[in-house]
Design a protein around this motif. Structure first.
Motif, PDB file in Angstrom:
ATOM      1  N   PHE A 127       4.478  24.319  -0.028  1.00 44.44           N
ATOM      2  CA  PHE A 127       4.101  22.913  -0.052  1.00 44.44           C
ATOM      3  C   PHE A 127       2.960  22.731  -1.036  1.00 44.44           C
ATOM      4  N   VAL A 128       2.971  21.645  -1.747  1.00 40.75           N
ATOM      5  CA  VAL A 128       1.950  21.361  -2.746  1.00 40.75           C
ATOM      6  C   VAL A 128       1.235  20.073  -2.346  1.00 40.75           C
ATOM      7  N   ALA A 129      -0.099  20.119  -2.359  1.00 38.47           N
ATOM      8  CA  ALA A 129      -0.896  18.929  -2.036  1.00 38.47           C
ATOM      9  C   ALA A 129      -1.278  18.220  -3.333  1.00 38.47           C
ATOM     10  N   LEU A 130      -0.925  16.957  -3.431  1.00 39.53           N
ATOM     11  CA  LEU A 130      -1.231  16.136  -4.596  1.00 39.53           C
ATOM     12  C   LEU A 130      -2.109  14.970  -4.177  1.00 39.53           C
ATOM     13  N   LYS A 131      -2.800  14.372  -5.140  1.00 39.43           N
ATOM     14  CA  LYS A 131      -3.591  13.179  -4.847  1.00 39.43           C
ATOM     15  C   LYS A 131      -2.624  12.049  -4.507  1.00 39.43           C
ATOM     16  N   CYS A 132      -2.875  11.380  -3.409  1.00 36.09           N
ATOM     17  CA  CYS A 132      -2.031  10.271  -2.989  1.00 36.09           C
ATOM     18  C   CYS A 132      -2.149   9.130  -3.990  1.00 36.09           C
ATOM     19  N   SER A 133      -1.033   8.604  -4.417  1.00 38.20           N
ATOM     20  CA  SER A 133      -1.041   7.513  -5.393  1.00 38.20           C
ATOM     21  C   SER A 133      -0.959   6.138  -4.719  1.00 38.20           C
ATOM     22  N   SER A 134      -0.923   6.105  -3.391  1.00 40.41           N
ATOM     23  CA  SER A 134      -0.795   4.835  -2.674  1.00 40.41           C
ATOM     24  C   SER A 134      -2.135   4.227  -2.273  1.00 40.41           C
ATOM     25  N   CYS A 135      -3.209   5.026  -2.263  1.00 42.78           N
ATOM     26  CA  CYS A 135      -4.485   4.535  -1.757  1.00 42.78           C
ATOM     27  C   CYS A 135      -5.593   4.690  -2.797  1.00 42.78           C
ATOM     28  N   ASP A 136      -6.785   4.181  -2.452  1.00 40.77           N
ATOM     29  CA  ASP A 136      -7.937   4.313  -3.336  1.00 40.77           C
ATOM     30  C   ASP A 136      -8.661   5.627  -3.054  1.00 40.77           C
ATOM     31  N   GLU A 137      -9.824   5.824  -3.690  1.00 41.67           N
ATOM     32  CA  GLU A 137     -10.564   7.079  -3.548  1.00 41.67           C
ATOM     33  C   GLU A 137     -11.131   7.277  -2.153  1.00 41.67           C
ATOM     34  N   SER A 138     -11.094   6.246  -1.324  1.00 45.17           N
ATOM     35  CA  SER A 138     -11.575   6.355   0.052  1.00 45.17           C
ATOM     36  C   SER A 138     -10.448   6.585   1.051  1.00 45.17           C
ATOM     37  N   GLY A 139      -9.193   6.645   0.570  1.00 45.35           N
ATOM     38  CA  GLY A 139      -8.054   6.821   1.464  1.00 45.35           C
ATOM     39  C   GLY A 139      -7.646   5.530   2.147  1.00 45.35           C
ATOM     40  N   LEU A 140      -8.005   4.381   1.540  1.00 49.00           N
ATOM     41  CA  LEU A 140      -7.734   3.078   2.147  1.00 49.00           C
ATOM     42  C   LEU A 140      -6.785   2.253   1.295  1.00 49.00           C
ATOM     43  N   VAL A 141      -6.072   1.341   1.957  1.00 44.01           N
ATOM     44  CA  VAL A 141      -5.207   0.374   1.279  1.00 44.01           C
ATOM     45  C   VAL A 141      -5.561  -1.016   1.809  1.00 44.01           C
ATOM     46  N   LYS A 142      -5.270  -2.042   1.019  1.00 41.39           N
ATOM     47  CA  LYS A 142      -5.531  -3.409   1.457  1.00 41.39           C
ATOM     48  C   LYS A 142      -4.590  -3.781   2.591  1.00 41.39           C
ATOM     49  N   CYS A 143      -5.121  -4.486   3.561  1.00 37.04           N
ATOM     50  CA  CYS A 143      -4.316  -4.998   4.667  1.00 37.04           C
ATOM     51  C   CYS A 143      -3.370  -6.054   4.110  1.00 37.04           C
ATOM     52  N   GLN A 144      -2.096  -5.880   4.302  1.00 37.70           N
ATOM     53  CA  GLN A 144      -1.113  -6.832   3.780  1.00 37.70           C
ATOM     54  C   GLN A 144      -1.190  -8.182   4.481  1.00 37.70           C
ATOM     55  N   ASP A 145      -1.639  -8.198   5.718  1.00 38.12           N
ATOM     56  CA  ASP A 145      -1.770  -9.465   6.432  1.00 38.12           C
ATOM     57  C   ASP A 145      -2.955 -10.279   5.915  1.00 38.12           C
ATOM     58  N   CYS A 146      -3.952  -9.610   5.330  1.00 37.42           N
ATOM     59  CA  CYS A 146      -5.127 -10.293   4.784  1.00 37.42           C
ATOM     60  C   CYS A 146      -5.034 -10.474   3.274  1.00 37.42           C
ATOM     61  N   ALA A 147      -4.122  -9.757   2.618  1.00 42.44           N
ATOM     62  CA  ALA A 147      -4.030  -9.799   1.163  1.00 42.44           C
ATOM     63  C   ALA A 147      -3.731 -11.200   0.666  1.00 42.44           C
ATOM     64  N   GLU A 148      -2.990 -11.951   1.440  1.00 43.35           N
ATOM     65  CA  GLU A 148      -2.679 -13.329   1.098  1.00 43.35           C
ATOM     66  C   GLU A 148      -3.094 -14.190   2.277  1.00 43.35           C
ATOM     67  N   TYR A 149      -3.615 -15.322   1.989  1.00 47.01           N
ATOM     68  CA  TYR A 149      -3.939 -16.246   3.071  1.00 47.01           C
ATOM     69  C   TYR A 149      -2.931 -17.380   3.038  1.00 47.01           C
ATOM     70  N   LYS A 150      -2.779 -18.037   4.157  1.00 43.08           N
ATOM     71  CA  LYS A 150      -1.842 -19.157   4.243  1.00 43.08           C
ATOM     72  C   LYS A 150      -2.616 -20.457   4.159  1.00 43.08           C
ATOM     73  N   ASP A 151      -2.059 -21.397   3.447  1.00 44.28           N
ATOM     74  CA  ASP A 151      -2.703 -22.708   3.391  1.00 44.28           C
ATOM     75  C   ASP A 151      -2.341 -23.506   4.634  1.00 44.28           C
ATOM     76  N   VAL A 152      -2.761 -24.729   4.690  1.00 49.30           N
ATOM     77  CA  VAL A 152      -2.560 -25.576   5.882  1.00 49.30           C
ATOM     78  C   VAL A 152      -1.106 -25.711   6.242  1.00 49.30           C
ATOM     79  N   ASN A 153      -0.216 -25.732   5.246  1.00 47.69           N
ATOM     80  CA  ASN A 153       1.218 -25.904   5.497  1.00 47.69           C
ATOM     81  C   ASN A 153       1.935 -24.590   5.777  1.00 47.69           C
ATOM     82  N   GLY A 154       1.191 -23.460   5.811  1.00 48.07           N
ATOM     83  CA  GLY A 154       1.809 -22.164   6.073  1.00 48.07           C
ATOM     84  C   GLY A 154       2.362 -21.503   4.819  1.00 48.07           C
ATOM     85  N   ASN A 155       2.109 -22.093   3.652  1.00 53.81           N
ATOM     86  CA  ASN A 155       2.569 -21.495   2.405  1.00 53.81           C
ATOM     87  C   ASN A 155       1.627 -20.395   1.972  1.00 53.81           C
TER      88      ASN A 155
END
Length: 167
Positions: free
Chosen positions: A136-164
């Motif tokens: 097995f080979v360990a590689l740097k994860c390409s999905s996260c930042d240098e802290s091992g974190l990713v943006k929350c998809q539920d917070c990445a976009e906000y909804k306006d008053v109409n739910g858009n």
């Protein structure tokens, strides 16, 4: 910045070691919450990319927070925002960015807007099997930042008053 059209962006820190800086960030958040303004929070403590982005935007050598941007344009630091708030100008400027309802915390991330990477579980390493051997080979994860974190998809976009979705 084009990506920030229709947004209020606030650079803060959640690191409470430097008490004065942390308290300034809390005051600015509280002002925006009191005005019922929807805003995107970018934590310079949680991601080095965010620190570099802020340095570039301010043309500065050192990171200080908080800083507020309105539609990509610099609005001010803590002192400027507090002055604008005291004279009532901030309420007028931010009127178009008000939320319809009171603030609620994201059920997914608890309001931190970042989560441990689901690919590497925050280890920053992605393990793959070598096709030619049984190793097995360990590689740097390409999905996260240098802290091992990713943006929350539920917070990445906000909804306006109409739910858009806006983002």
């Amino acid at each position: 910045m084009e990506r920030e059209r229709g947004k209020v962006v606030v650079y803060v820190t959640t690191l409470g070691i430097v008490r004065d800086t942390y308290e300034r960030c809390l005051r600015i958040r509280k002002i925006l919450w009191t005005l019922l303004v929807r805003f995107e929070e970018r934590d310079v403590f949680m991601a080095r990319d965010t620190q570099i982005q802020l340095l570039d935007r301010l043309h500065a050598r050192g990171v200080t927070v908080p800083h507020v941007f309105l539609e990509g344009q610099y609005l001010g630091d803590a002192e400027q925002i507090e002055r604008l708030n005291e004279c009532g100008e901030l309420r007028r400027l931010l009127q178009p960015y008000r939320r319809a309802a009171s603030a609620s915390t994201c059920d997914t991330c608890g309001g931190f807007r970042l989560l441990p990477c689901t690919v590497c579980n925050g280890s920053k390493k992605s393990v793959h099997r070598n096709d030619w051997t049984l190793e097995f080979v360990a590689l740097k994860c390409s999905s996260c930042d240098e802290s091992g974190l990713v943006k929350c998809q539920d917070c990445a976009e906000y909804k306006d008053v109409n739910g858009n979705h806006n983002g």
